[in-house]
Design a protein around this motif. Structure first.
Motif, PDB file in Angstrom:
ATOM      1  N   GLU A   1       0.721  -1.233   0.350  1.00 38.43           N
ATOM      2  CA  GLU A   1      -0.381  -0.122   0.173  1.00 38.43           C
ATOM      3  C   GLU A   1       0.428   1.282   0.112  1.00 38.43           C
ATOM      4  O   GLU A   1       0.537   2.435  -0.281  1.00 38.43           O
ATOM      5  N   ASP A   2       1.958   1.213   0.889  1.00 38.68           N
ATOM      6  CA  ASP A   2       2.989   2.512   0.473  1.00 38.68           C
ATOM      7  C   ASP A   2       3.194   2.544  -0.578  1.00 38.68           C
ATOM      8  O   ASP A   2       3.676   3.638  -1.030  1.00 38.68           O
ATOM      9  N   GLU A   3       3.949   1.734  -1.315  1.00 43.19           N
ATOM     10  CA  GLU A   3       3.864   1.369  -2.718  1.00 43.19           C
ATOM     11  C   GLU A   3       3.459   2.389  -3.613  1.00 43.19           C
ATOM     12  O   GLU A   3       3.892   2.755  -4.764  1.00 43.19           O
ATOM     13  N   ARG A   4       2.225   1.364  -3.370  1.00 41.77           N
ATOM     14  CA  ARG A   4       0.929   2.485  -4.372  1.00 41.77           C
ATOM     15  C   ARG A   4       0.875   3.849  -4.112  1.00 41.77           C
ATOM     16  O   ARG A   4       0.392   4.389  -5.054  1.00 41.77           O
ATOM     17  N   GLN A   5       0.872   4.371  -2.898  1.00 40.01           N
ATOM     18  CA  GLN A   5       0.853   5.688  -2.321  1.00 40.01           C
ATOM     19  C   GLN A   5       1.692   6.301  -2.955  1.00 40.01           C
ATOM     20  O   GLN A   5       1.705   7.711  -3.042  1.00 40.01           O
ATOM     21  N   ARG A   6       3.197   6.145  -2.506  1.00 38.96           N
ATOM     22  CA  ARG A   6       4.148   6.819  -3.304  1.00 38.96           C
ATOM     23  C   ARG A   6       3.663   6.813  -5.095  1.00 38.96           C
ATOM     24  O   ARG A   6       4.631   8.280  -5.326  1.00 38.96           O
TER      25      ARG A   6
ATOM     26  N   ALA B   1     -11.355   4.354   2.912  1.00 39.42           N
ATOM     27  CA  ALA B   1     -12.105   4.723   2.594  1.00 39.42           C
ATOM     28  C   ALA B   1     -12.057   5.997   1.308  1.00 39.42           C
ATOM     29  O   ALA B   1     -12.623   6.449   0.529  1.00 39.42           O
ATOM     30  N   ILE B   2     -10.628   5.620   1.449  1.00 44.40           N
ATOM     31  CA  ILE B   2     -10.427   6.944   0.342  1.00 44.40           C
ATOM     32  C   ILE B   2      -8.679   6.427  -0.480  1.00 44.40           C
ATOM     33  O   ILE B   2      -8.209   5.571   0.266  1.00 44.40           O
ATOM     34  N   ASP B   3      -8.768   6.713  -1.475  1.00 49.68           N
ATOM     35  CA  ASP B   3      -7.752   5.264  -2.271  1.00 49.68           C
ATOM     36  C   ASP B   3      -6.675   6.175  -2.829  1.00 49.68           C
ATOM     37  O   ASP B   3      -6.250   7.515  -2.111  1.00 49.68           O
ATOM     38  N   ALA B   4      -5.777   5.719  -3.395  1.00 47.04           N
ATOM     39  CA  ALA B   4      -4.089   6.620  -3.433  1.00 47.04           C
ATOM     40  C   ALA B   4      -4.083   7.521  -4.585  1.00 47.04           C
ATOM     41  O   ALA B   4      -3.644   8.784  -3.699  1.00 47.04           O
ATOM     42  N   ASP B   5      -4.585   7.905  -5.164  1.00 49.35           N
ATOM     43  CA  ASP B   5      -4.367   8.506  -5.821  1.00 49.35           C
ATOM     44  C   ASP B   5      -5.645  10.038  -5.293  1.00 49.35           C
ATOM     45  O   ASP B   5      -4.803  10.767  -5.608  1.00 49.35           O
ATOM     46  N   GLU B   6      -6.948   9.516  -4.747  1.00 49.67           N
ATOM     47  CA  GLU B   6      -7.407  10.278  -4.676  1.00 49.67           C
ATOM     48  C   GLU B   6      -6.710  11.290  -3.139  1.00 49.67           C
ATOM     49  O   GLU B   6      -6.442  12.066  -3.357  1.00 49.67           O
ATOM     50  N   ALA B   7      -5.721  10.562  -1.746  1.00 47.11           N
ATOM     51  CA  ALA B   7      -5.119  10.761  -1.370  1.00 47.11           C
ATOM     52  C   ALA B   7      -3.915  11.936  -1.816  1.00 47.11           C
ATOM     53  O   ALA B   7      -3.885  13.021  -1.931  1.00 47.11           O
ATOM     54  N   ALA B   8      -3.175  11.555  -3.284  1.00 41.43           N
ATOM     55  CA  ALA B   8      -1.802  12.094  -3.738  1.00 41.43           C
ATOM     56  C   ALA B   8      -2.520  13.183  -4.235  1.00 41.43           C
ATOM     57  O   ALA B   8      -1.688  14.159  -3.891  1.00 41.43           O
ATOM     58  N   ALA B   9      -3.766  13.620  -4.530  1.00 43.74           N
ATOM     59  CA  ALA B   9      -4.170  15.103  -4.956  1.00 43.74           C
ATOM     60  C   ALA B   9      -5.038  15.889  -3.732  1.00 43.74           C
ATOM     61  O   ALA B   9      -4.451  16.996  -3.946  1.00 43.74           O
ATOM     62  N   LEU B  10      -4.988  15.015  -2.803  1.00 46.39           N
ATOM     63  CA  LEU B  10      -5.704  15.575  -1.599  1.00 46.39           C
ATOM     64  C   LEU B  10      -3.993  16.738  -1.011  1.00 46.39           C
ATOM     65  O   LEU B  10      -3.593  17.926  -1.198  1.00 46.39           O
ATOM     66  N   ILE B  11      -3.485  15.451  -0.912  1.00 45.74           N
ATOM     67  CA  ILE B  11      -1.972  15.785  -0.329  1.00 45.74           C
ATOM     68  C   ILE B  11      -1.794  17.229  -0.953  1.00 45.74           C
ATOM     69  O   ILE B  11      -0.960  17.669  -0.505  1.00 45.74           O
ATOM     70  N   LEU B  12      -1.161  16.665  -2.236  1.00 40.11           N
ATOM     71  CA  LEU B  12      -0.102  18.077  -3.171  1.00 40.11           C
ATOM     72  C   LEU B  12      -1.297  19.445  -3.043  1.00 40.11           C
ATOM     73  O   LEU B  12      -0.944  19.846  -3.037  1.00 40.11           O
ATOM     74  N   GLY B  13      -2.416  18.936  -3.422  1.00 42.44           N
ATOM     75  CA  GLY B  13      -3.374  20.015  -3.079  1.00 42.44           C
ATOM     76  C   GLY B  13      -3.502  20.889  -1.556  1.00 42.44           C
ATOM     77  O   GLY B  13      -3.048  22.301  -1.492  1.00 42.44           O
TER      78      GLY B  13
END
Length: 455
Positions: free
Chosen positions: A200-205, A273-285
């Motif tokens: 999961e960490d690798e997908r998030q990275r 409840a939050i997939d990796a792409d959603e989390a990445a977009a929110l973190i960067l935003g």
């Protein structure tokens, strides 16, 4: 010694608890901080003839003994300066060193290993003409005194701590409605990525790197400011959608101390409840300060509770090498916790935010305001006004609303008496102003800072 009656929120001013000896001091420490301070050095100020508790500071114990002298001096100066700002110089200090044994160690080994650090702390306080009345090491369910030579009360092999809930301090805290929110380690675990890397960490990275490569070019599209505004709108819209997923009572009530299987179950459900792409977009935003400022408006009631769960998830998703990006969600988590009255949790989150980025201005100001016992209502009022008038009043792009509001709180409100000043060391650069960092594209450098645009 008498605890400051004002430290017990909601209790009569006449109520006092008298602590006698190192055993009761050791038992009282978690109630003073609101959590068990694992791997920490804590200094507590004493005032007056009867040793009334005053301000306090906490910091993780430095791993290198070479840092102990400078750390001791910094902590002593920080505690004394904070007390002087609130109007009273300490008459004495109590020192606590809390650390679990490493594999193969015992509590006594920890005590002996930390003895030079305890001596450095006593010397640093003495250099400021303030005596250390007691210095305790708490390890492996035992306490040891560095000051008491009487083996009848403080044997060399340590003395067991009182059973949980059996002391006079525990009884008084229960009566006053004060809760200990587990250990510092437990609280930090809800706000940091897993220690052991996983798939999961690798997908998030991967998602974070891909998001950086997409979002950064969008910021510079079109007329000046238009791209950034589009990214802001997209980020807040996505965050609002996720909030609606969380804006419902948990299936299993979560204890207010955040411990136990219910808390772990909620965190796992929130992560799912939050997939990796959603989390990445929110973190960067959220690296854009104006986006973060608007997100800070989710701060009260069920909306605030849902936002806190979201910010925790995003902080946990800031896997290496994106650790510095966690400063934004951690600061928002600290703000919501402080706004809703959970000061211990706020200090932990804001301390982690400053560990991720010592120059993060919003976190620094919130951390200082929380530690000084200021009322968050001034900042809440400011954010409510911004939220209500945004459609009618043009925004000022360069404004840092929460920072300005926090300064207004600091300038316009006197600290509440007796509120502890506990937290991690703010870090260097306290006098620096917010700066707008130019966003960097994805890839190795983008993984370091992504779309940071001010703090």
């Amino acid at each position: 010694m008498n605890t400051n009656p004002h430290e017990f929120r909601g209790t009569p001013e006449s109520q006092q608890v008298t602590l006698r000896g190192p055993a009761e001091l050791a038992d009282a420490l978690p109630f003073m901080l609101g959590f068990h301070p694992t791997d920490s050095v804590v200094l507590v100020a004493l005032h007056g003839e009867h040793g009334r508790f005053g301000g306090r500071v906490r910091l993780g114990i430095p791993r290198s003994a070479n840092e102990w002298p400078s750390t001791a001096e910094h902590l002593a100066e920080c505690l004394v300066d904070g007390c002087v700002r609130r109007g009273t110089r300490p008459d004495g200090i109590v020192v606590f060193l809390c650390q679990d044994p490493a594999p193969g160690e015992t509590g006594r080994h920890v005590m002996e290993r930390l003895r030079p650090f305890a001596q450095r702390l006593r010397t640093a306080c003495g250099a400021l003409d303030i005596p250390v009345y007691e210095a305790l090491c708490i390890s492996d369910g035992l306490y040891f005194s560095y000051c008491c030579p009487d083996i009848r009360c403080c044997p060399p092999d340590g003395t067991p701590l009182a059973l949980t809930g059996t002391s006079v301090m525990a009884a008084s805290a229960a009566y006053a409605g004060i809760q200990v929110r587990g250990s510092l380690r437990d609280m930090e675990a809800r706000l940091t990525p897993r220690i052991s890397p996983s798939a999961e960490d690798e997908r998030q990275r991967k998602a974070l790197n891909e998001a950086a490569a997409v979002i950064v070019p969008k910021i510079f599209d079109g007329p000046p400011g238009a791209g950034r505004a589009h990214v802001r709108e997209t980020t807040l819209s996505l965050a609002g959608e996720v909030l609606r997923r969380f804006d419902a009572p948990a299936a299993t009530p979560v204890p207010t101390d955040g411990r136990g299987p219910a808390a772990a179950e909620q965190d796992a459900a929130d992560d799912a409840a939050i997939d990796a792409d959603e989390a990445a977009a929110l973190i960067l935003g959220l690296q854009d300060r104006e986006t973060r400022d608007q997100a800070a408006e989710w701060m009260e009631g069920s909306e605030g509770a849902a936002a806190l769960r979201l910010w925790r998830v995003l902080a946990r998703r800031c896997v290496a090498p994106f650790g510095e990006h966690a400063a934004a969600p951690l600061t928002l988590a600290g703000w919501v916790a402080w706004s809703t009255g959970d000061e211990p949790a706020a200090r932990v989150a804001l301390g982690l935010a400053l560990a991720a980025d010592p120059d993060y201005v919003f976190a620094r100001l919130l951390h200082q305001a929380c530690n000084e016992g200021l009322d968050p209502e001034s900042l809440r009022s400011c954010l409510r006004q911004e939220r209500g008038s945004r459609a009618a009043v043009p925004e000022q792009p360069a404004a840092l609303r929460p920072v300005k509001a926090a300064k207004a709180v600091k300038a316009g409100r006197a600290p509440r008496k007796g509120v502890p000043s506990a937290g991690t060391r703010p870090g260097k650069g306290s006098g620096r102003q917010a700066r707008a960092a130019a966003p960097r594209p994805g890839g190795p450098r983008g993984g370091e800072r992504g779309t940071r645009s001010g703090r």
